[in-house]
Scaffold this motif. Structure first.
Motif, PDB file in Angstrom:
ATOM      1  N   ILE A 284      47.864  26.943  24.457  1.00  0.00           N
ATOM      2  CA  ILE A 284      47.445  27.282  26.018  1.00  0.00           C
ATOM      3  C   ILE A 284      48.415  28.118  26.785  1.00  0.00           C
ATOM      4  O   ILE A 284      49.579  27.926  26.841  1.00  0.00           O
ATOM      5  N   SER A 285      47.887  28.962  27.345  1.00  0.00           N
ATOM      6  CA  SER A 285      48.561  29.791  28.313  1.00  0.00           C
ATOM      7  C   SER A 285      47.849  30.003  29.522  1.00  0.00           C
ATOM      8  O   SER A 285      46.777  29.724  29.601  1.00  0.00           O
ATOM      9  N   THR A 286      48.594  30.192  30.541  1.00  0.00           N
ATOM     10  CA  THR A 286      47.821  30.293  32.029  1.00  0.00           C
ATOM     11  C   THR A 286      47.769  31.553  32.647  1.00  0.00           C
ATOM     12  O   THR A 286      48.975  32.312  32.528  1.00  0.00           O
ATOM     13  N   VAL A 287      46.932  32.280  33.271  1.00  0.00           N
ATOM     14  CA  VAL A 287      46.939  33.629  34.087  1.00  0.00           C
ATOM     15  C   VAL A 287      46.528  33.231  35.308  1.00  0.00           C
ATOM     16  O   VAL A 287      45.693  32.269  35.421  1.00  0.00           O
ATOM     17  N   THR A 288      46.506  34.132  36.269  1.00  0.00           N
ATOM     18  CA  THR A 288      45.845  34.098  37.414  1.00  0.00           C
ATOM     19  C   THR A 288      44.935  35.211  37.934  1.00  0.00           C
ATOM     20  O   THR A 288      45.007  36.486  37.382  1.00  0.00           O
ATOM     21  N   VAL A 289      43.710  34.898  38.350  1.00  0.00           N
ATOM     22  CA  VAL A 289      42.748  35.854  38.856  1.00  0.00           C
ATOM     23  C   VAL A 289      42.639  35.412  40.192  1.00  0.00           C
ATOM     24  O   VAL A 289      42.549  34.522  40.952  1.00  0.00           O
ATOM     25  N   ASP A 290      43.073  36.588  41.145  1.00  0.00           N
ATOM     26  CA  ASP A 290      43.287  36.594  42.727  1.00  0.00           C
ATOM     27  C   ASP A 290      43.789  35.313  42.842  1.00  0.00           C
ATOM     28  O   ASP A 290      43.348  34.648  44.191  1.00  0.00           O
ATOM     29  N   GLY A 291      45.070  35.091  42.495  1.00  0.00           N
ATOM     30  CA  GLY A 291      45.899  33.685  42.840  1.00  0.00           C
ATOM     31  C   GLY A 291      45.009  32.585  42.316  1.00  0.00           C
ATOM     32  O   GLY A 291      45.759  31.438  42.625  1.00  0.00           O
TER      33      GLY A 291
ATOM     34  N   ARG B 109      33.946  29.741  42.147  1.00  0.00           N
ATOM     35  CA  ARG B 109      33.355  29.114  43.236  1.00  0.00           C
ATOM     36  C   ARG B 109      34.086  29.455  44.492  1.00  0.00           C
ATOM     37  O   ARG B 109      33.647  29.996  45.748  1.00  0.00           O
ATOM     38  N   ALA B 110      35.555  29.594  44.380  1.00  0.00           N
ATOM     39  CA  ALA B 110      36.231  29.654  45.511  1.00  0.00           C
ATOM     40  C   ALA B 110      36.212  31.100  45.771  1.00  0.00           C
ATOM     41  O   ALA B 110      36.476  31.440  47.167  1.00  0.00           O
ATOM     42  N   LEU B 111      36.202  32.021  44.862  1.00  0.00           N
ATOM     43  CA  LEU B 111      36.157  33.551  45.125  1.00  0.00           C
ATOM     44  C   LEU B 111      34.655  34.097  45.347  1.00  0.00           C
ATOM     45  O   LEU B 111      34.558  35.189  46.065  1.00  0.00           O
ATOM     46  N   GLY B 112      33.460  33.070  45.248  1.00  0.00           N
ATOM     47  CA  GLY B 112      32.413  33.455  45.542  1.00  0.00           C
ATOM     48  C   GLY B 112      31.863  34.643  44.736  1.00  0.00           C
ATOM     49  O   GLY B 112      31.071  35.603  44.833  1.00  0.00           O
ATOM     50  N   ARG B 113      32.421  34.554  43.361  1.00  0.00           N
ATOM     51  CA  ARG B 113      31.996  35.688  42.396  1.00  0.00           C
ATOM     52  C   ARG B 113      31.684  35.081  41.142  1.00  0.00           C
ATOM     53  O   ARG B 113      31.632  33.895  40.893  1.00  0.00           O
ATOM     54  N   PRO B 114      30.735  35.831  40.282  1.00  0.00           N
ATOM     55  CA  PRO B 114      29.782  35.246  39.234  1.00  0.00           C
ATOM     56  C   PRO B 114      30.971  34.573  38.149  1.00  0.00           C
ATOM     57  O   PRO B 114      32.080  35.263  37.923  1.00  0.00           O
ATOM     58  N   LEU B 115      30.505  33.744  37.506  1.00  0.00           N
ATOM     59  CA  LEU B 115      31.279  32.961  36.327  1.00  0.00           C
ATOM     60  C   LEU B 115      31.729  34.035  35.170  1.00  0.00           C
ATOM     61  O   LEU B 115      32.935  33.998  34.833  1.00  0.00           O
ATOM     62  N   ARG B 116      30.740  34.881  34.875  1.00  0.00           N
ATOM     63  CA  ARG B 116      31.128  35.830  33.864  1.00  0.00           C
ATOM     64  C   ARG B 116      32.170  36.700  34.103  1.00  0.00           C
ATOM     65  O   ARG B 116      33.048  36.946  33.456  1.00  0.00           O
ATOM     66  N   GLU B 117      32.182  37.374  35.490  1.00  0.00           N
ATOM     67  CA  GLU B 117      33.293  38.258  35.924  1.00  0.00           C
ATOM     68  C   GLU B 117      34.703  37.628  35.884  1.00  0.00           C
ATOM     69  O   GLU B 117      35.634  38.383  35.414  1.00  0.00           O
ATOM     70  N   ILE B 118      34.582  36.234  36.269  1.00  0.00           N
ATOM     71  CA  ILE B 118      36.084  35.641  36.217  1.00  0.00           C
ATOM     72  C   ILE B 118      36.506  35.470  35.003  1.00  0.00           C
ATOM     73  O   ILE B 118      37.744  35.532  34.648  1.00  0.00           O
ATOM     74  N   ALA B 119      35.703  34.983  34.157  1.00  0.00           N
ATOM     75  CA  ALA B 119      35.896  34.894  32.771  1.00  0.00           C
ATOM     76  C   ALA B 119      36.614  36.289  32.075  1.00  0.00           C
ATOM     77  O   ALA B 119      37.428  36.288  31.167  1.00  0.00           O
ATOM     78  N   GLU B 120      35.757  37.278  32.216  1.00  0.00           N
ATOM     79  CA  GLU B 120      36.336  38.640  31.711  1.00  0.00           C
ATOM     80  C   GLU B 120      37.676  39.001  32.387  1.00  0.00           C
ATOM     81  O   GLU B 120      38.437  39.490  31.760  1.00  0.00           O
ATOM     82  N   ARG B 121      37.656  38.767  33.477  1.00  0.00           N
ATOM     83  CA  ARG B 121      38.917  39.415  34.264  1.00  0.00           C
ATOM     84  C   ARG B 121      40.224  38.435  33.750  1.00  0.00           C
ATOM     85  O   ARG B 121      41.204  38.866  33.556  1.00  0.00           O
ATOM     86  N   ALA B 122      40.033  37.245  33.640  1.00  0.00           N
ATOM     87  CA  ALA B 122      41.085  36.297  32.845  1.00  0.00           C
ATOM     88  C   ALA B 122      41.402  36.669  31.440  1.00  0.00           C
ATOM     89  O   ALA B 122      42.609  36.737  31.296  1.00  0.00           O
ATOM     90  N   LEU B 123      40.381  37.225  30.710  1.00  0.00           N
ATOM     91  CA  LEU B 123      40.649  37.637  29.378  1.00  0.00           C
ATOM     92  C   LEU B 123      41.377  38.859  29.418  1.00  0.00           C
ATOM     93  O   LEU B 123      42.427  39.186  28.658  1.00  0.00           O
ATOM     94  N   ARG B 124      41.060  39.814  30.312  1.00  0.00           N
ATOM     95  CA  ARG B 124      41.801  41.181  30.419  1.00  0.00           C
ATOM     96  C   ARG B 124      43.179  40.786  30.935  1.00  0.00           C
ATOM     97  O   ARG B 124      44.105  41.705  30.600  1.00  0.00           O
ATOM     98  N   ALA B 125      43.317  39.755  31.984  1.00  0.00           N
ATOM     99  CA  ALA B 125      44.707  39.515  32.430  1.00  0.00           C
ATOM    100  C   ALA B 125      45.714  39.047  31.284  1.00  0.00           C
ATOM    101  O   ALA B 125      46.992  39.179  31.355  1.00  0.00           O
ATOM    102  N   ALA B 126      44.934  38.493  30.380  1.00  0.00           N
ATOM    103  CA  ALA B 126      45.692  38.103  29.062  1.00  0.00           C
ATOM    104  C   ALA B 126      46.284  39.097  28.129  1.00  0.00           C
ATOM    105  O   ALA B 126      47.021  39.039  27.563  1.00  0.00           O
ATOM    106  N   GLY B 127      45.609  40.228  28.235  1.00  0.00           N
ATOM    107  CA  GLY B 127      46.220  41.604  27.832  1.00  0.00           C
ATOM    108  C   GLY B 127      45.585  41.607  26.293  1.00  0.00           C
ATOM    109  O   GLY B 127      45.152  40.808  25.865  1.00  0.00           O
TER     110      GLY B 127
END
Ligand SMILES: O=C([S-])c1cc(C(=O)S)c[n+]([C@@H]2O[C@H](COP(=O)(O)O)[C@@H](O)[C@H]2O)c1
Ligand code: NI
Length: 376
Positions: A327-334, A358-376
């Motif tokens: 397990i590792s942890t990344v952040t998406v908009d904090g 929910r907190a950012l008011g963005r679609p689930l898919r977008e947050i998942a993609e950004r998390a994966l991109r943040a992992a590099g």
């Protein structure tokens, strides 16, 4: 991980705790679990000692305890405040002590007066051992036969035969062997913990041997060092042994089934699910399935039977192949998002993605993609 025990001078709660701390269970995490019970006036430390030339770890448990006796219900109430699955294992050990003492004294288990066994150190021993086993990732406990001493032991009941009656009842089903050791080698708390951990008695199982540690006992024996030897091992290839528990139910509500699945997962089930079944008298019902590690069997069985009201439960030994993961942890908009890495793919944890979306008011898919991109 397999925990292999070799109790050549028996086992007590503090010997087991010392051995687990010696194997690397983090003392601060073990203390945190005990802290969660709300117990005050206690301390736990790990001291490195030499026992007849063997380096060992002594779990030093101190409690302010003025009470000469106590009901098991008080110990259960405290232990149940520890986080799961630690609470279930500790309560299972305390309940076993209460049932055995209730049987011996012909009293209701929760109302029977416990003397030394009811000391507050029993909270530290049971919650501490359950937490240490959990922290070490132990999925299965195996043991060589337990050496039993002889003679007598002095306690609040006066002089009792050794092994003490409570310990013998708690050891029913365990492999034991008589040893030329004077007095008590197995305490009721030690025996209850082995039972609550679902210990199986066998030669060492096929495994890749990891570290070994020794838990120091309080007494000194002429015959051999008074230590509990404990080793960790990775199960040999071919899958790790698990249990599949099942019961058929046709008279509980969908709400109850959902609730019991939540409780089972919180209490440490590796997985829990239901499948529809056509049952006797053409009734539509469900099969409740619980996949678990052997030490969790007792606690999970209790939950399944108590919540569904079923009068029985089937158990099968199964073998599970589990891929290594990290397990590792990344952040998406904090917002922190855990990523689970397996050999074939990396997956963001859904609960974290949903919370961030929910907190950012963005679609689930977008947050998942950004998390994966943040992992590099
Ligand atoms: O406290 C009680 S009721 C008690 C019952 C029995 C019986 O076997 S009955 C034995 N003892 C002895 O007390 C100490 C403490 O045990 P721990 O498990 O708390 O370490 C031990 O010597 C028992 O044999 C107490
Ligand atoms: Ni008693």
């Amino acid at each position: 991980m397999i925990l292999w025990l070799n109790p050549t001078t028996g086992v007590s709660g503090d010997m087991l705790l010392g051995a687990l701390l010696g194997l690397g269970a983090p003392l601060d995490r073990v203390r945190a679990a005990i802290e969660a019970t709300g117990l005050t006036g206690w301390s736990l430390s790990a001291r490195q000692v030499q026992v007849d030339g063997i380096a060992a770890t002594r779990a030093v448990v101190e409690v302010d305890d003025g009470a000469a006796e106590r009901h098991a219900s008080e110990l259960l109430e405290r232990a149940s405040r520890a986080p799961e699955p630690i609470a279930s294992t500790a309560c299972s050990a305390i309940r076993a002590i209460a049932e055995v003492e209730g049987g011996l004294h012909d009293r209701d288990p929760e109302q029977v007066h416990l003397h030394e066994i009811g000391g507050l150190d029993t909270i530290v021993d049971t919650v501490g051992v359950a937490a240490a086993v959990h922290e070490l990732g132990v999925a299965e406990v195996r043991s060589a036969p337990i050496a039993l001493g002889s003679g007598t032991v002095r306690c609040a009941h006066g002089e009792l035969p050794a092994p003490a009656p409570a310990a013998l009842r708690l050891l029913e089903g365990a492999a034991v062997i008589g040893a030329e050791l004077p007095g008590e080698t197995v305490t009721p708390t030690g025996a209850a913990l082995l039972r609550a951990l679902g210990t199986r008695y066998s030669p060492p199982p096929a495994m890749t041997l990891g570290p070994t540690a020794h838990g120091a006992g309080g007494k000194r024996f002429e015959q051999r060092p008074n230590v509990l030897t404990a080793s960790l091992g990775e199960p040999a290839a071919g899958g790790s042994p698990m249990l599949l528990l099942e019961c058929n139910v046709d008279d509980v509500t969908a709400e109850t089934l959902g609730h019991v699945l939540d409780l089972l997962l919180e209490a440490g089930a590796a997985d829990a699910w239901t499948s529809p079944a056509a049952m006797k008298k053409s009734r539509p019902g469900h099969v409740l399935h619980v996949l678990c590690h052997p030490p969790d069997e007792r606690a999970l069985t209790e939950i399944a039977l108590a919540e569904t009201g079923s009068l029985g439960l089937r158990r099968q030994e199964v073998s599970r192949t589990a891929l290594p993961r990290s397990i590792s942890t990344v952040t998406v908009d904090g917002h922190p998002i855990r990523l689970k890495h397996g050999p074939h793919r990396t997956k963001p944890e859904h609960d974290d993605v949903a919370a961030a979306a929910r907190a950012l008011g963005r679609p689930l898919r977008e947050i998942a993609e950004r998390a994966l991109r943040a992992a590099g």
